[in-house]
Structure formats: structure tokens, C-alpha cells
Design a protein around this motif. Structure first.
Motif, PDB file in Angstrom:
ATOM      1  N   ASP A 188      29.677  -8.584 -52.706  1.00 25.14           N
ATOM      2  CA  ASP A 188      31.021  -8.161 -53.417  1.00 25.14           C
ATOM      3  C   ASP A 188      31.118  -6.572 -53.965  1.00 25.14           C
ATOM      4  O   ASP A 188      32.250  -6.067 -53.913  1.00 25.14           O
ATOM      5  CB  ASP A 188      31.435  -8.973 -54.485  1.00 25.14           C
ATOM      6  CG  ASP A 188      31.478 -10.407 -54.051  1.00 25.14           C
ATOM      7  OD1 ASP A 188      31.827 -10.732 -52.933  1.00 25.14           O
ATOM      8  OD2 ASP A 188      31.497 -11.379 -54.927  1.00 25.14           O
ATOM      9  N   SER A 189      30.067  -6.280 -53.911  1.00 28.01           N
ATOM     10  CA  SER A 189      29.922  -4.562 -54.401  1.00 28.01           C
ATOM     11  C   SER A 189      30.441  -3.617 -53.181  1.00 28.01           C
ATOM     12  O   SER A 189      29.532  -4.022 -52.038  1.00 28.01           O
ATOM     13  CB  SER A 189      28.842  -3.978 -54.914  1.00 28.01           C
ATOM     14  OG  SER A 189      28.737  -2.814 -55.366  1.00 28.01           O
TER      15      SER A 189
ATOM     16  N   ASP B 118      24.388  -7.176 -54.338  1.00 27.86           N
ATOM     17  CA  ASP B 118      25.721  -7.972 -54.603  1.00 27.86           C
ATOM     18  C   ASP B 118      26.833  -7.612 -53.468  1.00 27.86           C
ATOM     19  O   ASP B 118      27.103  -6.582 -53.135  1.00 27.86           O
ATOM     20  CB  ASP B 118      26.130  -7.601 -55.980  1.00 27.86           C
ATOM     21  CG  ASP B 118      27.760  -8.215 -56.063  1.00 27.86           C
ATOM     22  OD1 ASP B 118      28.080  -9.045 -55.309  1.00 27.86           O
ATOM     23  OD2 ASP B 118      28.116  -7.899 -57.257  1.00 27.86           O
TER      24      ASP B 118
ATOM     25  N   HIS C 269      35.425  -4.650 -58.907  1.00 29.86           N
ATOM     26  CA  HIS C 269      34.462  -3.884 -57.953  1.00 29.86           C
ATOM     27  C   HIS C 269      35.387  -2.721 -57.047  1.00 29.86           C
ATOM     28  O   HIS C 269      36.332  -2.904 -56.569  1.00 29.86           O
ATOM     29  CB  HIS C 269      34.224  -4.882 -56.845  1.00 29.86           C
ATOM     30  CG  HIS C 269      33.329  -6.015 -57.366  1.00 29.86           C
ATOM     31  ND1 HIS C 269      32.039  -5.953 -57.731  1.00 29.86           N
ATOM     32  CD2 HIS C 269      33.652  -7.351 -57.170  1.00 29.86           C
ATOM     33  CE1 HIS C 269      31.721  -7.082 -57.857  1.00 29.86           C
ATOM     34  NE2 HIS C 269      32.702  -8.080 -57.630  1.00 29.86           N
TER      35      HIS C 269
ATOM     36  N   SER D 227      26.108  -1.514 -61.475  1.00 28.43           N
ATOM     37  CA  SER D 227      26.848  -2.691 -61.961  1.00 28.43           C
ATOM     38  C   SER D 227      26.722  -3.166 -63.299  1.00 28.43           C
ATOM     39  O   SER D 227      25.575  -2.907 -63.950  1.00 28.43           O
ATOM     40  CB  SER D 227      26.067  -3.940 -61.162  1.00 28.43           C
ATOM     41  OG  SER D 227      26.489  -5.204 -61.694  1.00 28.43           O
TER      42      SER D 227
ATOM     43  N   SER E 235      30.718  -1.275 -60.011  1.00 30.69           N
ATOM     44  CA  SER E 235      31.446  -2.484 -60.583  1.00 30.69           C
ATOM     45  C   SER E 235      31.520  -2.598 -62.143  1.00 30.69           C
ATOM     46  O   SER E 235      30.240  -2.518 -62.715  1.00 30.69           O
ATOM     47  CB  SER E 235      30.823  -3.867 -60.054  1.00 30.69           C
ATOM     48  OG  SER E 235      30.775  -3.801 -58.474  1.00 30.69           O
TER      49      SER E 235
END
Lengths: 451, 494
Positions: free
Chosen positions: A285-286, A283, A429, A347, A435
């Protein structure tokens, strides 16, 4: 040093393999700056350059490792000799070995931001001083700041092995931290907050100031609560703390050695049915995202718990061979250390119970947690026993009430998962790579004054 | 596992730390890699901007470890780490740079970076000439580097065998051996040139026992500023048996109580209580920032008059021992609290310089990559008069904590926690049922006042690694049996 230069150093050593010897070499190089300010002036400013190299060798099923904190050629060449010497005293282990390429393609995640180089040293100092100033002036009850820091760095990592693995990554990071002191004539209190990102522009300074100040000020006048069973409300940061501890017990290394309460339980319900989490370094965005693991294999999604059911564990190549599952691309290491299974980017799936305020409003008798103390001494990852110091505010009939301190919360890791009461829909995040949304956990023993 | 923490903390018996050697001529270390003339030139360059103080700290560390787990030697590892950190102080600002390359060009570059970071100063540039001082490093009888690796492997294997043979419920054993030789050199603009050769050796056994109610753990660890002669002092078999027995006994443990109780703490590992309850709070860097509940209380009664607390870097062989600290100051014995009165804080050179007083030899750092700060060495509570049996017999209802794990303190509020890894109920003056793990929580100043008995059975505890602002250093601590009239136990039972 660029990833390519590091890869060249690693490959040069790998090419010295003799006979059927397996060699894996990891190298790293990084530059960093850190600033600590106090009372509007620089307390210390550190400019650093770090190097590291680790050499793992297998000869006849015996493994040896040697490492150094420098890439000086004279020291680097010595590592092959030391690692071979160490291997000669190891036992033959049929599962020992470096990673084998498994054909999984790495996801291209870009962890490098040129923006970090647009900040002069003075900009960094100014940012830390600004942070300190904003905390000090936010509330009259703030009496000082123990420390305000800014740090950033750029690093490269490369790995080569006789199994044909060639991997390299580079990353930038920047972060701040601040510890506020509050005093209103009674017991002084402190509030710590920090944030990190890939470059300074993405740091949430407002959030850091708000959290540090409110945690310190809101704890003033805290008292020891009466002992009783309560619900805990954990914001995403505290949820990350607790779930990181729990997910640490799902390591393949713990499973094969019987060092976790969750061994041999795949397929069983171990958590509340609304809880799903796993490792997802793919991911982008993490802040835990990565393309390769510590053995040069592609990072990938690893489901751990889905709708409360244990789906599996995470493995590096050694533990994966022993567990019969193979690696899940979960090896973690610094260049100077041996790899072991770890979670890159925990996550947790978003829930449906709303914002933190809505979660608090739904609790009759609970604690809104500001901090948990003694994570290293109060959690036994083998038995699952958990006992942590807690600071926070009582929640009474859905409203935040008096602050508490000098108290603990107690349960077991097994029960915490089953006692999850609500999952917020406020997933964030976080800078530590996790996250997660906020959580409410029920039936936790709050221990303070006599009941 | 990623674990965040806010306060300062002690982790019991982790990994390796340092080691000492036979007396070596000063100034020769690290092995002549940096000679005296080079040091003079580097320090002169560091002071060129008119700074108040400059320092070169060079370090060369060699470590070896053997880890056995699940019946297998999992790894033999060795590491080498050397480099230098250069610190330049101008006014209140410290500039710091470090390099893994000990060549003169790199040292000069680091000196310039540190001087630039400190932003010059108000003084006049001056040439620095350092003079070696004589230091006697600890005597090491059997250098770990001279011991065959096969002997180290055999040592952990023996522990594994003994622990597994102890009881059928022992399902898992890990045993770890580590040695560390750390040679340091400190040269500064006051003309000091000093060096030390520190050797530390450690060993630990961790057992898992499996029963009807789940898994339990037991641990034993030792660590000293000694060489391989550490195994003349301790029997590997005894340590393994003790770790296994601790795990087995906890299989029958009941949940610890919650709420406030009278607590008796056993000798040795209870030192973590003082490390957290007041040790960190007596560090001068925190005092100066008003981040400690003990600020402004010199000369005042801060503890029960039974309490005399000492920090002592000179204790031969102890885990926190050294000849010089990481600023080149000799280790010292410092009385912090005497008969309950706060006598002094712990100081490093920088904070001491600002106050116009002497360092107490408490300036330490994790490595050449780190700035030194005020740290504890070996911190202990002096022995008392009471018979330990009488201390327990005087408790109607309470908890006996035989073994403590690590802890953590918030120095600002004074609240601290520490883990009990072996504990029992006290009922009618007798130690009875074993308890599951939990933490105790207390407020430092309150707990110090609530100590009402101290035993005559002083012991040092197992080795620890103290973490502060992200840096770990080796520390020792110790206590005799002691009683606290009221503390909160973080159990799960009502």
C-alpha cells in the motif's frame, strides 16, 4: 524497453569481467509525458524517453565508476574502459565491493498499472486544465494559478553483477501539482498542493484542489507573530517532511563517519515513547514499496525507532560492511549514479490521538503549519540545529486563529523527537512514499516580531 | 533524504556544472554529430505544421569527480551525457521532445513529437536554413581532461591532511573535486546556429568538529568557469584550513537569538540575500503570471537608493558565466535595480518574443532534457562607499553574518529565508560571541528598503546551484558588506 531487454544489456557487460574483477551494471529506461497548463491552454507538453546506465568495477580492492545517459552500444562499451581507468587511480579499500546475495527473498510488489496507458495525451491535458479551472473557481479570492501540471511515466530498471545478482523491476507513476495565487488587496499569497499515484485514476484531485486553495486563501492577511515557545501541529504531509529529514540522519553512511547526532546510540531512548518508525518497502500500500534495492538485494523491513528507542540504522552493502552489520537492502540509486543508503518507504506507526481536528482542539497556543521553507539551508544534519521558515495559522485555545508568515520555527532534530506531544490516528500513504499520521510537537521556538 | 520544496531556492556549492574552451569554429559542435544540413531538415520538419518557432538544442556533457570521505577516496566517477531537445512553439503552446540518439531519424522523430504536442499553428510551413554565428567560448588554460587523475586524487588528499592537522577537535573531513565540460549547440527557425564550449571546475572541503556540546560543521567551496588553473588562484591548504577553523570556532557557539534585530551581512556569500529577496522575483516568467511582488513596478523605487543590482552573464571565470545562453543568445550585463529604482526584469527568448523585446540572455536549462526558462547568471550588488568597520561599529545590538548558506523564496508573498552558517553577535559596535546556525527570514521588498549602509569591499561568493521548477543551474552571486536595519533571526534563544 522491457526489464528483460535491460537485463540482457547489463548481463552482456558483466560477462566481460576479466580475472577476479567484480562488475555491477545498472540500466534504466523510461518514457514520460508532462503537461503544464496556464490560463486554460497548454503552456508546454513534453514527451520524453530517458536512458541510463552505470558501471561499477572493482579490481584489486579499488573501485571505479562510469555512467552515461544513453544505451548506445558505442558509449556503453566505453564505460568499461572508463570505469577500469577510474579504478586504477582509486585507493585500495578493504570494504569496497558490490553487493553479495544474502538469501533474502524479494517480496513481490506490483508497481505496474496498465491503466496508465489508457489515457491519451488529450486526457492528460484535460486533467491539468480541469485542475487549474477547479482551483481558479473555488474561491473569489483566488486570482490565478502560477502553474498546474500533470505528469506520468513508465520505467524499467535492471541490475546484474558478477556476484550472480540479476534483478529487475518496472513501475508506473502519475501525478499532479498546482500552485494557487490568492489576493485580497494586501500581500498576495500562494498555496501549493500535489498528489501522486501509480495511475491517474488513483490521484486525489479533490484533496489537491482543497489544499492548494485553502492554504493560499487562509494565509491572506497574515502577520508576523510574536516570538515565543509554541506547539506545532503537522498534518501527515508536514509530518512526512520533518520525519524524512530526521530519518535521513539514521543513514549507515552518516553513522560510520560520525556525521549524525544519533551515532553510537542504539538502545537509547531518542524519541517520545509513543513514536515508532522504520523503513517498510514490503508494504504494497505504500507508494515507496519496491522489491529490490539499488544493488539488487531484496527490500525488507528495517526497524529504526520502536517505542522511542533507537533500534538501528539503514545500510547499503559498502556501509554495512564497514559498520559490521551487512546491508539492510537499503541501497538507493538511479542507474547513472552510485548507490548509497536511503529510505524507500518511511513508515510511521499510527497513534491514538485522533484526527487532525482533534489534535488542533487539544492545543492552547500553537501553529497549524501550512508550509516549511529552507529545508536544505536550515537543517544541519550533523549538529542537529534546525531553523525553518513557517507559514500557517495560530491555534489559540484549541481553535484556528489568525494566519502568520515571515516567521521561523527553531529547535534541534534531537529535541523534536523527544518533544513529540501527540500522534494522530489518521495515518496516510503519501505520494512521496512516506506513510505517517499527523503529529503535535511541543516546545518549539517561534521567532517573529519582538516578544 | 527526500526534501520537498515549494519556492525557488539556492543550494550553495553543490556538485559540478559546466566548463568552457578555446574558441572553436561555430557549428561544428557537437563534434559534427549534427551537421548543418541535418539541422535544416529537422527544423523544417518541426515547422511543417505551421508553427511559430522551432529550436534544436544539442548538448554533450562530460563530467569527472573525485570524492574523499573519512580519509578514503570513496569514488572516482566519470559520466557522459549527450542528446538533443527539440522545442516547437505554436501560439502560447510549447511542444517539447528529447532524445539521447543524435542520428537524423531520431531527431526527426523528436521534431514530429514536439510539433504534434504544439498542435500545429497558424503560419505557413517554410524551409529553414540556419547560418552559423561566431561565438568565442571562454579560454581554458588547463583542460581538466588533460590533467592526470592522480593529480586530482592528490588534491583532495592534501585538503584532508591539512584540515585534520588543523585542530584535534576535527573528527571528520570530506573533500570533493569535480569538473564538467559542456558543449552545446543551438539552432532555430530564425536561422540562428550558435555553439559554446563551457568548462566548469569546482572543489569543496567539509569538516566536522566534535566538542562537549556536540558536533559542528565548517565548509569552503570554490567554483569557476575555468580549468585546472583554478588551483593557481586558490590554495587548497588555505581552503582546508578555513573550513576546519570555521567548524572549530562554532564549537563555542551559543544559540542564535530570535525576534527582529539589526543584521550586518559580510562580503561575498551574502549575495544569496539578493538572489532570494528579489532575484527570483525579477524573472519575467513569474512577472507575466503575476506571481511576483515586483510585477508592475518598473520605474518605481523598490529598494533603498543605495541599492544597484546587476545580473551579469559576461563575468569571465565566474560560476554563472557563459558565451551564449541555452537559447543561443549572448550572455549580457543587465542592470536590474539602479539607485533603488527598478530598471528591468530578466528575460528569456520566449517571454521576450511575446513582449516584442530582446532577450537579456537569461534563457537557461539544466540539460537537453529540460525546457529553458528565465534564470539568473551572476547576480550582484554593486559596491558602496562605507568602510565595513564603520558599518559594524554603528550597531549597538545585532548580528553579524559572515557566511550565508542557501535560501528559498516564495516570490508571490516575497517572504524568503536563508541560512547563516557562520554568524556572531554584535555588541556595542564589536563582533563578539559566535552563534549556532539558524535562518534569517524577511520579506523581499521590505528588506530592500531597510538597507542603510553598503561597504566598499565587494566580493563574489562561493558557487551555487539554483533550483527552480525542478531544474538546477550554476549561478554566482556577490555583495559587499551591507546592513539591514531590521530582520527576523530564526534562533532558539529567547
Amino acid at each position: 524497453m522491457s526489464p528483460d531487454e535491460l537485463l540482457a544489456i547489463a548481463s552482456r557487460l558483466v560477462d566481460k569481467a576479466e580475472g577476479d574483477e567484480q562488475i555491477e551494471v545498472a540500466c534504466s529506461h523510461g518514457v514520460s509525458t508532462s503537461v503544464r497548463v496556464y490560463d486554460g491552454a497548454v503552456e508546454s507538453l513534453t514527451q520524453a524517453e530517458d536512458q541510463g546506465i552505470g558501471v561499477r568495477i572493482l579490481r584489486g580492492g579499488r573501485e571505479g565508476f562510469a555512467s552515461a545517459g544513453t544505451l548506445d552500444p558505442d558509449v556503453v562499451d566505453r564505460l568499461l574502459i572508463d570505469a577500469r581507468d577510474n579504478a586504477s587511480f582509486a585507493e585500495v579499500d578493504p570494504d569496497a565491493g558490490i553487493a553479495e546475495a544474502d538469501g533474502v527473498d524479494a517480496v513481490d510488489v506490483d508497481l505496474w498499472r496498465e491503466g496508465i496507458f489508457n489515457h491519451s495525451v488529450q486526457d492528460k491535458i484535460d486533467l491539468a486544465i480541469e485542475l487549474e479551472r477547479r482551483v481558479k473557481t473555488a474561491d473569489t479570492r483566488i486570482t490565478g494559478v502560477r502553474t498546474a501540471t500533470y505528469g506520468d511515466g513508465a520505467s524499467a530498471f535492471a541490475l546484474a553483477s558478477t556476484n550472480g545478482i540479476r534483478a529487475s523491476t518496472r513501475a508506473t507513476s502519475a501525478g499532479v501539482g498546482v500552485q494557487a495565487l490568492a489576493d485580497d488587496g494586501g500581500q498576495a499569497q500562494t498555496g501549493y498542493a500535489g498528489d501522486g499515484a501509480r495511475e491517474p485514476a488513483d490521484i486525489d484531485l479533490d484533496g489537491v484542489v482543497e489544499r492548494a486553495v485553502s492554504h493560499a486563501v487562509d494565509l491572506l492577511g497574515s502577520t508576523k507573530p510574536a516570538s515565543r515557545k509554541v506547539k506545532l501541529v503537522l498534518d501527515p504531509r508536514l509530518s512526512a517532511t520533518v520525519l524524512s529529514v530526521i530519518s535521513g540522519t539514521l543513514s549507515g553512511g552518516r553513522v560510520i563517519k560520525g556525521r549524525t547526532p544519533f551515532a553510537d546510540r542504539v538502545g537509547e531512548t531518542i524519541a517520545h515513547p509513543s513514536l515508532s518508525f522504520g523503513d517498510d518497502p514490503t508494504d504494497p500500500d505504500s507508494l515507496g514499496a519496491d522489491s529490490h534495492d539499488g544493488e539488487g538485494l531484496a527490500c525488507r523491513r528495517v526497524p529504526l525507532v520502536e517505542e522511542g528507542v533507537l533500534k538501528g540504522y539503514y545500510w547499503d552493502s559498502y556501509t554495512g560492511r564497514r559498520g559490521g552489520t551487512g546491508s539492510t537492502g537499503s541501497a538507493q540509486r538511479g542507474a547513472r549514479g552510485l548507490p548509497g543508503p536511503g529510505i524507500h518507504a518511511l513508515s510511521v506507526q499510527n497513534g491514538s490521538a485522533g484526527s487532525l481536528d482533534e489534535l488542533i482542539a487539544g492545543v492552547d497556543d500553537g501553529v497549524f503549519v501550512f508550509s516549511l521553507a529552507g529545508l536544505h539551508s536550515g537543517v544541519n544534519a550533523v549538529s542537529g540545529d534546525l531553523s525553518l521558515g513557517v507559514e500557517g495559522r495560530i491555534i489559540r485555545n484549541g481553535e484556528l486563529a489568525e494566519p502568520i508568515g515571515e516567521a521561523t520555527v527553531g529547535s534541534t532534530l534531537q529535541r523534536l523527537l523527544l518533544d513529540i506531544d501527540a500522534i494522530g490516528s489518521d495515518r496516510e500513504h503519501l505520494s512521496n512514499g512516506v506513510s505517517t499520521p499527523s503529529l503535535v510537537i511541543g516546545d518549539v521556538m517561534l521567532s517573529g516580531a519582538a516578544a | 533524504m527526500r526534501i520537498g520544496f515549494k519556492g525557488d531556492r539556492l543550494i550553495p556549492g553543490t556538485a559540478f556544472s559546466t566548463r568552457a574552451s578555446n574558441p572553436i569554429p561555430s557549428g561544428r559542435y557537437p563534434e559534427g554529430v549534427i551537421d548543418q544540413q541535418t539541422l535544416n531538415r529537422v527544423l523544417t520538419a518541426a515547422m511543417a505544421g505551421g508553427a511559430d518557432f522551432a529550436e534544436v538544442f544539442a548538448e554533450d556533457q562530460e563530467r569527472n569527480s573525485v570524492n574523499l570521505d573519512d580519509g578514503r577516496i570513496e569514488n572516482l566517477a566519470s559520466s557522459r551525457d549527450r542528446g538533443a531537445g527539440i522545442r516547437v512553439i505554436a501560439g502560447e503552446t510549447t511542444g517539447f521532445a528529447h532524445t539521447a540518439d543524435l542520428g537524423e531519424a531520431s531527431l526527426l522523430k523528436a521534431a514530429k513529437a514536439a510539433a504534434d504536442a504544439a498542435k500545429g499553428g497558424s503560419g505557413n510551413p517554410r524551409a529553414i536554413e540556419v547560418e552559423p554565428v561566431s561565438v568565442t567560448s571562454a579560454t581554458i588554460e588547463v583542460r581538466p581532461g588533460d590533467v592526470d587523475k592522480a593529480t586530482k586524487v592528490e588534491t583532495v588528499q592534501r585538503a584532508d591532511q591539512v584540515a585534520r592537522d588543523h585542530h584535534k577537535s576535527i573528527t571528520q573531513v570530506s573533500a570533493n573535486y569535480g569538473d564538467n565540460r559542456r558543449r552545446i549547440l543551438v539552432a532555430n527557425s530564425d536561422g540562428l546556429l550558435s555553439s559554446d564550449d563551457q568548462t566548469r571546475t569546482n572543489f569543496s572541503v567539509n569538516c566536522v568538529a566534535s566538542g562537549d556540546a556536540g558536533l559542528q560543521t565548517g565548509r569552503e567551496s570554490i567554483g569557476h568557469t575555468m580549468g585546472f588553473e583554478i588551483f593557481d588562484r586558490y590554495s587548497v591548504e588555505d581552503l582546508a584550513t578555513s573550513a576546519a577553523a570555521r567548524a572549530v570556532s562554532k564549537l563555542e557557539a551559543r544559540p542564535a537569538p530570535s525576534g527582529t534585530h539589526t543584521v550586518v551581512i559580510g562580503p561575498g556569500s551574502g549575495g544569496v540575500l539578493f538572489h532570494e529577496a528579489c532575484g527570483h522575483g525579477l524573472e519575467a516568467d513569474l512577472i507575466r503570471k503575476g506571481a511576483s511582488t515586483f510585477a508592475g513596478r518598473l520605474g518605481k523605487q523598490v529598494a533603498s537608493e543605495l541599492v544597484t543590482l546587476i545580473d551579469d552573464g559576461t563575468m569571465p571565470g565566474e560560476w554563472g558565466h557563459f558565451a551564449i545562453d541555452d537559447e543561443g543568445q549572448p550572455g549580457a550585463r543587465n542592470v536590474l535595480i539602479e539607485d533603488g529604482i527598478l530598471v528591468d526584469y530578466m528575460w528569456d527568448s520566449i517571454r521576450a518574443r511575446e513582449e516584442g523585446r530582446a532577450s537579456t540572455g537569461n534563457g537557461r536549462r539544466q540539460s537537453y532534457r529540460h525546457l529553458p526558462m528565465v534564470r539568473m547568471t551572476n547576480t550582484y550588488l554593486a559596491g558602496g562607499q562605507s568602510d565595513p568597520a564603520d558599518i559594524i561599529a554603528g550597531v549597538e545590538q545585532g548580528v553579524y553574518v559572515a557566511r550565508l548558506g542557501g535560501g528559498q523564496v516564495n516570490t508571490t508573498s516575497g517572504d524568503f529565508v536563508f541560512g547563516m552558517t557562520e554568524a556572531y553577535l554584535i555588541e556595542d559596535g564589536q563582533i563578539t560571541a559566535p552563534l549556532r546556525e539558524g535562518q534569517l527570514i524577511g520579506n523581499g521588498p521590505n528588506v530592500l528598503e531597510a538597507i542603510d549602509a553598503i561597504g566598499n569591499d565587494f566580493e563574489m561568493g562561493p558557487p551555487g546551484t539554483c533550483g527552480k521548477d525542478g531544474q538546477g543551474v550554476a549561478v554566482g552571486d556577490g555583495v559587499p558588506t551591507l546592513r539591514v536595519t531590521e530582520m527576523t533571526i530564526g534562533g532558539t534563544a529567547a
